[in-house]
Design an enzyme around this catalytic site. Sequence first.
Site, mmCIF file in Angstrom:
data_model
loop_
_atom_site.group_PDB
_atom_site.id
_atom_site.type_symbol
_atom_site.label_atom_id
_atom_site.label_comp_id
_atom_site.label_asym_id
_atom_site.label_seq_id
_atom_site.Cartn_x
_atom_site.Cartn_y
_atom_site.Cartn_z
ATOM 1 N N ARG A 1 12.185 3.424 1.225
ATOM 2 C CA ARG A 1 11.733 2.665 2.322
ATOM 3 C C ARG A 1 12.959 1.765 2.259
ATOM 4 O O ARG A 1 13.560 1.340 1.397
ATOM 5 C CB ARG A 1 10.577 1.835 1.993
ATOM 6 C CG ARG A 1 10.466 0.713 2.976
ATOM 7 C CD ARG A 1 9.051 -0.026 3.207
ATOM 8 N NE ARG A 1 8.103 0.783 3.511
ATOM 9 C CZ ARG A 1 6.741 0.212 3.781
ATOM 10 N NH1 ARG A 1 6.651 -1.020 3.669
ATOM 11 N NH2 ARG A 1 5.978 1.228 4.359
ATOM 12 N N LYS B 1 25.876 -4.281 -5.944
ATOM 13 C CA LYS B 1 27.364 -4.361 -6.608
ATOM 14 C C LYS B 1 27.973 -3.687 -5.687
ATOM 15 O O LYS B 1 29.155 -3.095 -5.937
ATOM 16 C CB LYS B 1 27.326 -3.754 -7.748
ATOM 17 C CG LYS B 1 26.406 -4.720 -8.913
ATOM 18 C CD LYS B 1 26.495 -3.990 -10.333
ATOM 19 C CE LYS B 1 25.378 -4.496 -11.318
ATOM 20 N NZ LYS B 1 25.150 -3.640 -12.500
ATOM 21 N N ARG C 1 0.851 -1.319 0.064
ATOM 22 C CA ARG C 1 0.097 -0.021 0.062
ATOM 23 C C ARG C 1 0.819 1.292 0.182
ATOM 24 O O ARG C 1 0.506 2.383 -0.654
ATOM 25 C CB ARG C 1 -1.083 -0.320 0.783
ATOM 26 C CG ARG C 1 -0.615 0.212 2.534
ATOM 27 C CD ARG C 1 -1.411 -0.515 3.496
ATOM 28 N NE ARG C 1 -0.616 -1.929 3.470
ATOM 29 C CZ ARG C 1 -1.311 -2.970 3.239
ATOM 30 N NH1 ARG C 1 -2.570 -3.060 3.002
ATOM 31 N NH2 ARG C 1 -0.771 -4.078 3.089
ATOM 32 N N THR C 2 1.854 1.389 0.716
ATOM 33 C CA THR C 2 2.747 2.578 0.797
ATOM 34 C C THR C 2 3.321 2.988 -0.676
ATOM 35 O O THR C 2 3.262 4.123 -1.236
ATOM 36 C CB THR C 2 3.995 2.403 1.769
ATOM 37 O OG1 THR C 2 3.376 2.078 2.826
ATOM 38 C CG2 THR C 2 4.576 3.634 2.141
ATOM 39 N N HIS D 1 7.637 6.106 10.357
ATOM 40 C CA HIS D 1 6.927 5.995 9.084
ATOM 41 C C HIS D 1 5.743 7.330 9.156
ATOM 42 O O HIS D 1 4.771 7.137 9.184
ATOM 43 C CB HIS D 1 6.211 4.672 8.992
ATOM 44 C CG HIS D 1 5.488 4.379 7.856
ATOM 45 N ND1 HIS D 1 5.486 5.153 6.781
ATOM 46 C CD2 HIS D 1 5.037 3.119 7.498
ATOM 47 C CE1 HIS D 1 4.815 4.491 5.882
ATOM 48 N NE2 HIS D 1 4.529 3.184 6.090
HETATM 49 C C1 NCD Z 1 3.472 -0.844 8.175
HETATM 50 C C2 NCD Z 1 5.031 -0.722 7.903
HETATM 51 O O1 NCD Z 1 5.377 -1.016 6.822
HETATM 52 O O2 NCD Z 1 5.599 -0.112 8.560
HETATM 53 N N1 NCD Z 1 2.781 -0.900 6.823
HETATM 54 C C3 NCD Z 1 2.524 0.142 6.260
HETATM 55 O O3 NCD Z 1 3.181 0.782 5.691
HETATM 56 N N2 NCD Z 1 1.286 0.584 6.062
HETATM 57 C C4 NCD Z 1 3.131 -1.943 9.164
HETATM 58 C C5 NCD Z 1 3.846 -3.319 8.884
HETATM 59 O O4 NCD Z 1 4.454 -3.858 8.089
HETATM 60 O O5 NCD Z 1 3.344 -3.945 9.918
#
Ligand code: NCD
Length: 435
Positions: A195, A174, A145-146, A223
């Site tokens: 990320r 590499k 989703r992100t 986050h």
């Molecule tokens: C979360 C994350 O990646 O921190 N998910 C998200 O981005 N909505 C939560 C998780 O992975 O549990």
Amino acid sequence: MRMSDQQTFLRDAMRRMNLTRDNFSDRIGVRKRALDTWLLPETSGEFRVMPDIVSKFVNEILAGESTKSPLTQSVYIARPDAPLREQISYNGKPQLLSVDQFSRDSLEQLFRVTDIMQPIARRQKVSRILEGAVLANLFFEASTRTRISFGAAFCRLGGSVCDTTGFTFSSMTKGESIYDTSRVISGYVDALVVRHPEQGAVDEFARATNIPVINGGDGPGEHPSQAILDLYTIQREFSRLGKLIDGAHIVMAGDLKYGRTVHSLIKLLALYRGLRFTLIAPPGLEMPAHILDRIARGGHVVEQSTSLAQGLKGADIVYATRIQKERFADEAIEGYTPDFQINQAMIDATCSADTIVMHPLPRDGRPGANDLSTDLNHDPRLAIFRQTDNGIPVRMAIFATLLGVENQVQHSMRDVSWRSPHHVGPDDAVFDGLD
Ligand code: NCD
């Protein structure tokens, strides 16, 4: 006032006056029912245009409030003159690395931009304000989703997106440094969402470039965009229920040690006043001490518990999280049995009709999992899909702000030419007219 501006205007006024819908309708001397019809989406059969006299009166109240005592002033207008991207900048750059960059006022300004984005997120309007801009989504850790919602938000503003996922197909295998990767990609694109499994790695990306960088999750660190969309959701749910965030009882449950979403969310919530937090975690997975200290210093009450049945009582918000097994060092999960699951029976036994149940997702939906159960799926208290839906306008607002076009979006909107459903999911109709 254009019809789509009406909702934004009223929501912003309620936020600036720190009033619930009930109190706001009393304050401006109209019936709550009338106010509700002015706040509905234009597509609703019950939508009504607000009389001009009301907007004039609200503006007069806001102008009056802004000259009140210093105590109320921080809640009311008191807008610093600097553009929002400067108010929230990180080391002088338009980058979003941590929720620490926000004050309550700048957060509420971002929510105002988010409200403006709603007709686009709901597919009633389109905008090309980011036409020609390119986003790179660099995801070195699992995400659905992100990554998709950042990408969709950028596309809905007219920009284009390039994605890369995992280390396997990246030159980092590499031996390329973060500095090199960041600098190279910055020559190709206009914004980066990163990320990474290590805390602090996204900061390293940000230091190597001057273009906007957004932290899409750095290991167990932060986050920020998730916390902002969570808080925006809480504010909308509370507006519907006639509650304020000040004084609310928030329960966070699950892996509070490694869950970065709760780390960011609790810090954002602490910008409000007089909250009560109940933190329920299995032994060994408690909220880190430095975050607890900070919340306590803000004058909030923090209680810790290992029992769901005890801790959930009287909650306004239940925020459940997944166990982050992939981040475990030497933790065992003994003591974390399936009776830790948040399900319909547990919510019915401990919570009221206006408790809101949230989760950042993904949740482990397998039978017996220690997570938020799928048996709550048709319960209107479950707000998880309203959270994910809000991820789009919130991320659009973040991009528009960091790229400096937030004041031009409203005038860039045109009607959509394709047909889309009014309610995305089968259970959304319950909330028709309430949001
Ligand atoms: C979360 C994350 O990646 O921190 N998910 C998200 O981005 N909505 C939560 C998780 O992975 O549990």
